[in-house]
Design an enzyme around this catalytic site. Structure first.
Site, mmCIF file in Angstrom:
data_model
loop_
_atom_site.group_PDB
_atom_site.id
_atom_site.type_symbol
_atom_site.label_atom_id
_atom_site.label_comp_id
_atom_site.label_asym_id
_atom_site.label_seq_id
_atom_site.Cartn_x
_atom_site.Cartn_y
_atom_site.Cartn_z
ATOM 1 N N GLU A 74 84.015 43.759 82.818
ATOM 2 C CA GLU A 74 84.405 44.930 82.022
ATOM 3 C C GLU A 74 83.613 45.000 80.728
ATOM 4 O O GLU A 74 83.462 44.003 80.015
ATOM 5 C CB GLU A 74 85.893 44.893 81.673
ATOM 6 C CG GLU A 74 86.300 46.095 80.805
ATOM 7 C CD GLU A 74 87.665 45.964 80.162
ATOM 8 O OE1 GLU A 74 88.040 46.869 79.380
ATOM 9 O OE2 GLU A 74 88.357 44.968 80.417
ATOM 10 N N ASP A 142 87.841 33.299 67.476
ATOM 11 C CA ASP A 142 87.532 34.266 66.421
ATOM 12 C C ASP A 142 88.034 33.707 65.092
ATOM 13 O O ASP A 142 89.223 33.397 64.960
ATOM 14 C CB ASP A 142 88.205 35.608 66.736
ATOM 15 C CG ASP A 142 87.893 36.678 65.691
ATOM 16 O OD1 ASP A 142 87.011 36.449 64.842
ATOM 17 O OD2 ASP A 142 88.541 37.743 65.722
ATOM 18 N N ASP A 144 88.103 34.632 61.049
ATOM 19 C CA ASP A 144 87.915 35.734 60.105
ATOM 20 C C ASP A 144 88.186 35.236 58.696
ATOM 21 O O ASP A 144 89.233 34.640 58.433
ATOM 22 C CB ASP A 144 88.875 36.875 60.451
ATOM 23 C CG ASP A 144 88.468 38.185 59.811
ATOM 24 O OD1 ASP A 144 87.968 38.153 58.659
ATOM 25 O OD2 ASP A 144 88.650 39.243 60.438
#
Length: 567
Positions: A74, A142, A144
């Site tokens: 995808e 991830d 941040d």
């Protein structure tokens, strides 16, 4: 030439007899622009490298390749005005490149590999839970920098500077070392998010095939920071000693970074508001009162030339780790403070679920115009987010040919070339080599399994032939061959080194009767088992279940009629 044309960068015209002016450093105005993006996707974006990466060796002609693999991946496009296009899929690199160039997405996200083509998912929607489900996905992380706002004082929100960016460097070092040393992963890609963080892609085959529960377990392995902005104590290190992973992270990375970099760059003890936040992590009120009084007094009469942050940290450590502090929890406070300020803070939900999307490498961040370039974890302390190539800078270099190269690729003429070359040589080539070896190994294993199955079929045919033409006198021999054959097939065509043949094999067999000589009761296994608990086969399973004898049958043979002729 008009002034407007010069401002727009169209100053490359030459007038006969006039010498051209030297090119400016950048002829393209700064900022993010959809027209710039079209040029970037058309000339600089490494489409084929992305295709080769996400195919994992399945784009070749090897008979073991899964030709549908890339087509089940995808992709998600975010267009202008926040228009989202989910479940995009492509069957080839050229098809992906054509779609990206036509749609010109502001952001490209990569999702999992599903069991069917995502674009045709509605056709499988009625198939139950397994009608449309993710099968593979890289293990992703991830980090941040906005999650560190409570411990950085130079910036906040999406802003980043060279004083707080080292927090990302520490995160890369700690997580990368654990992924390689503790979990045995090898093919790891670190990517700058384009603005305020970093992304990690773990691409080993065993990582891609992890289910959600296994991914959550790995994410929890890294989970130490459990507090929020309202918690005084965000890290709690329990037990007599630190876990080996945490101890290694503390001694090799966190302690040095905190004391040599973070203390002074963020001025953690420079005023009462900041040092009070640290004192709140110490459970002993008498110690905090003593330190508070000492620091308030020194603020009024300080003449030391030493950095006040370093001095106060030294006083805190001395008091907590001195011999008179017998309580293990107090001695552990120093480590907890360091972990609270410097340890990686992960977005746990990103790592736990296979269907989570993550921004593709080499995208352009629409807010900053910076490229999401790979980061070398071995040299991550050298990475400077403020010098990352921007969209306008790349187009300027492309227009003026600032960096000449003998290569045929356009990106080789720009500052993006270094990042693409690193991606190919340090990540893509070793990964594809490993993938091809895995495909070859898997193919050979399936081939051998197929040969074993054919061998079993051949044995069966031979036995049936003997059974048909051998007559009743071959009954005992056929029975022995059938038992050995079924055992071989059940064990995958392999013979146990402990088992013998002929008379030796029969010596190890258990008696077919019980202790009193009567037949054993039950023990034939379940409905779908090959054999019972005693490990042997019934006459029916062997294929010699005798039919009722009919003396009128022309093929009837009475064993009593056999004549034994003595020599």
């Amino acid at each position: 030439m008009t002034g407007e044309e010069a401002e727009n960068g169209r100053d490359d015209m030459l007038i006969d007899g006039c010498e051209a002016e030297p090119p400016q450093e950048n002829t393209v105005p700064d900022g993010f622009n959809a027209n710039y993006l079209k040029v970037y996707y058309g000339k600089l974006f490494p489409h084929y490298d992305m295709f080769r990466w996400l195919s994992y060796g399945n784009d070749g002609k090897h008979p073991g390749c899964d030709q549908s693999y890339f087509g089940r991946r995808e992709f998600s496009f975010t267009l202008d005005n926040d228009i989202y296009l989910r479940f995009q899929s492509f069957n080839s690199a050229s098809e992906m490149e054509k779609s990206i160039n036509e749609k010109c997405p502001f952001k490209i996200d990569i999702g999992p590999v599903y069991n069917v083509d995502p674009a045709k998912r509605h056709a499988y929607a009625q198939g139950g839970d397994n009608g449309f489900t993710p099968m593979e996905r890289e293990l992703i992380f991830d980090v941040d920098i906005t999650d560190y706002d409570d411990v950085r004082y130079c910036c906040s929100g999406a802003d980043v500077c060279l004083d707080c960016w080292p927090l990302m460097t520490v995160a890369i070092k700690v997580i990368d070392a654990a992924l390689r040393d503790d979990f045995g992963f090898n093919h790891i890609l670190w990517v700058y998010s384009g603005r305020r963080g970093v992304h990690c892609w773990v691409c080993d085959g065993k990582a891609r095939r992890l289910n959600n529960e296994q991914r959550a377990a790995i994410a929890d392995y890294f989970r130490v920071y459990k507090g929020n902005e309202n918690s005084h104590k965000k890290v709690s290190l329990t037990g007599q000693g630190l876990h080996p992973f945490l101890a290694r992270s503390y001694t090799e990375v966190l302690k040095q970074f905190f004391e040599e970099k973070l203390l002074c760059s963020q001025k953690l003890f420079s005023n009462e508001e900041r040092f009070e936040k640290i004192l709140e992590m110490i459970p002993d009120e008498s110690i905090t009162s003593e330190l508070r009084g000492k620091w308030q007094e020194s603020r009024r009469s300080s003449t030391s030339k030493d950095d006040i942050n370093v001095v106060r940290w030294g006083q805190l450590k001395q008091m907590l780790q001195s011999g008179r502090q017998k309580v293990q929890g107090l001695r552990r406070c120093v480590e907890e403070i360091v972990f609270s300020y410097a340890y990686p803070r992960l977005d746990m939900e990103v790592s736990k679920h296979m269907n989570h999307l993550l921004k593709a490498p080499f995208c352009i961040h629409p807010k900053t115009g910076r490229v999401c370039v790979p980061i070398d974890p071995d040299r991550c302390e050298e990475f400077d987010p403020t010098t990352v190539p921007t969209l306008s800078k790349l187009l300027g270099e492309l227009n003026m040919g600032v960096l000449r190269s003998e290569g045929n690729d356009e990106w080789d003429k720009t500052s993006l070339g270094k990042s693409v070359r690193y991606f190919r040589s340090h990540f893509l080539q070793p990964l594809l080599k490993s993938c091809k070896e895995e495909i070859e190994s898997s193919y050979k294993a399936k081939l051998q399994e197929s040969k074993n199955s054919l061998s079993c079929i051949a044995w069966s045919l031979e036995i049936i032939t003997l059974e048909s033409f051998g007559g009743s006198k071959s009954f005992a021999l056929l029975k022995e061959i059938r038992v050995l054959h079924l055992t071989s097939c059940r064990e995958g065509g392999k013979t146990s080194p402990k088992s013998g043949t002929g008379q030796d094999a029969r010596k190890d067999r258990k008696s077919g009767t019980g202790y009193t000589g009567s037949p054993k009761k039950g023990g034939r296994g379940g409905k779908y088992t090959w054999a019972g608990v005693d490990g042997y086969y019934s006459q029916a399973e062997i294929g010699f279940e005798k039919e009722p004898l009919d003396a009128k049958d022309p093929n009837f043979e009475d064993p009593e009629d056999d004549v034994v002729v003595k020599a």
